[in-house]
Design a protein around this motif. Structure first.
Motif, PDB file in Angstrom:
ATOM      1  N   UNK A   9      -3.410  -0.602  -7.171  1.00  0.00           N
ATOM      2  CA  UNK A   9      -3.462   0.191  -5.980  1.00  0.00           C
ATOM      3  C   UNK A   9      -3.742  -0.811  -4.820  1.00  0.00           C
ATOM      4  N   UNK A  10      -2.738  -0.621  -3.762  1.00  0.00           N
ATOM      5  CA  UNK A  10      -3.125  -1.621  -2.496  1.00  0.00           C
ATOM      6  C   UNK A  10      -3.342  -0.601  -1.478  1.00  0.00           C
ATOM      7  N   UNK A  11      -4.038  -1.465  -0.132  1.00  0.00           N
ATOM      8  CA  UNK A  11      -4.124  -0.682   0.830  1.00  0.00           C
ATOM      9  C   UNK A  11      -2.836  -0.113   1.621  1.00  0.00           C
ATOM     10  N   UNK A  12      -2.910   0.988   2.046  1.00  0.00           N
ATOM     11  CA  UNK A  12      -1.687   1.572   2.566  1.00  0.00           C
ATOM     12  C   UNK A  12      -0.839   0.839   3.513  1.00  0.00           C
ATOM     13  N   UNK A  42       1.748  -0.692  -6.572  1.00  0.00           N
ATOM     14  CA  UNK A  42       2.450  -1.677  -6.978  1.00  0.00           C
ATOM     15  C   UNK A  42       2.829  -1.481  -8.450  1.00  0.00           C
ATOM     16  N   UNK A  43       3.721  -0.917  -9.039  1.00  0.00           N
ATOM     17  CA  UNK A  43       4.069  -1.099 -10.547  1.00  0.00           C
ATOM     18  C   UNK A  43       4.531  -2.301 -11.087  1.00  0.00           C
ATOM     19  N   UNK A  44       3.826  -3.073 -11.955  1.00  0.00           N
ATOM     20  CA  UNK A  44       4.098  -4.434 -12.277  1.00  0.00           C
ATOM     21  C   UNK A  44       4.287  -4.473 -13.854  1.00  0.00           C
ATOM     22  N   UNK A  45       5.498  -5.167 -14.195  1.00  0.00           N
ATOM     23  CA  UNK A  45       6.018  -5.459 -15.446  1.00  0.00           C
ATOM     24  C   UNK A  45       5.895  -6.980 -15.559  1.00  0.00           C
ATOM     25  N   UNK A  67      -2.075  -8.143   1.926  1.00  0.00           N
ATOM     26  CA  UNK A  67      -2.130  -6.792   1.346  1.00  0.00           C
ATOM     27  C   UNK A  67      -3.593  -6.945   0.617  1.00  0.00           C
ATOM     28  N   UNK A  68      -4.313  -5.966   0.486  1.00  0.00           N
ATOM     29  CA  UNK A  68      -5.649  -5.851  -0.071  1.00  0.00           C
ATOM     30  C   UNK A  68      -5.645  -4.749  -1.383  1.00  0.00           C
ATOM     31  N   UNK A  69      -6.265  -5.601  -2.408  1.00  0.00           N
ATOM     32  CA  UNK A  69      -6.278  -4.697  -3.750  1.00  0.00           C
ATOM     33  C   UNK A  69      -7.203  -3.868  -3.638  1.00  0.00           C
ATOM     34  N   UNK A  70      -6.919  -2.307  -3.881  1.00  0.00           N
ATOM     35  CA  UNK A  70      -8.192  -1.580  -3.907  1.00  0.00           C
ATOM     36  C   UNK A  70      -8.664  -1.247  -5.529  1.00  0.00           C
TER      37      UNK A  70
END
Length: 171
Positions: A9-12, A42-45, A67-70
């Protein structure tokens, strides 16, 4: 190498700004943005040797942006999802969860409303151990890696530290 999947989850951010989509399209892992209730994910594989390495790859790339990671999202699963993931009836999944079939089912992670929820990675590990997992090239990020990162992130916020947050698990 193993492929790990997880959501961060990242900031809007502005949905109209395709800069971020273009940036992540050129990374060494697959990443896709999604939005739900004013939250950005951000969905990551990620293909990596270890779960920590997979998470660090993504965090390193995010650090190159503003970007900031929540948080890293805890991937929860209920009885119905367990039934779907392992191609069994809902009743079989419920019996597993209640300990009436196949000993050693993981303890629930939390309660959501009146329903139990498990960490998908715990259920996956149990299914692999019991030869119930289908051939899978992907696996969820283990809950201990997620909790370690989220704990480090929380400590950095509380201490008002301006240092980048890294995952440091010995594997």
């Amino acid at each position: 190498m193993q492929t790990y999947f997880f959501d961060v989850e990242i900031e809007e951010l502005d949905r109209e700004d395709e800069t971020w989509i273009d940036f992540f399209a050129t990374r060494s892992f697959s990443a896709m943005f999604s939005w739900m209730d004013f939250q950005t994910y951000l969905s990551c594989d990620v293909e990596a040797e270890t779960p920590s390495e997979a998470l660090e790859m993504v965090l390193t790339e995010i650090a190159k942006t503003d970007l900031s990671v929540l948080r890293v999202v805890v991937d929860l699963i209920g009885v119905q999802d367990i039934a779907i993931d392992y191609s069994v009836s809902r009743e079989t999944a419920r019996l597993w969860a209640n300990g009436h079939r196949r000993n050693g089912f993981p303890k629930r992670y939390t309660q959501v409303g009146n329903k139990s929820a498990w960490a998908r990675s715990d259920v996956h590990a149990w299914a692999v151990k019991n030869n119930l997992a289908r051939e899978a090239t992907e696996q969820p990020l283990p809950i201990d890696v997620v909790e370690m990162f989220n704990g480090d992130l929380a400590r950095s916020r509380i201490g008002n530290e301006l240092r980048p947050v890294t995952v440091s698990l010995s594997e």
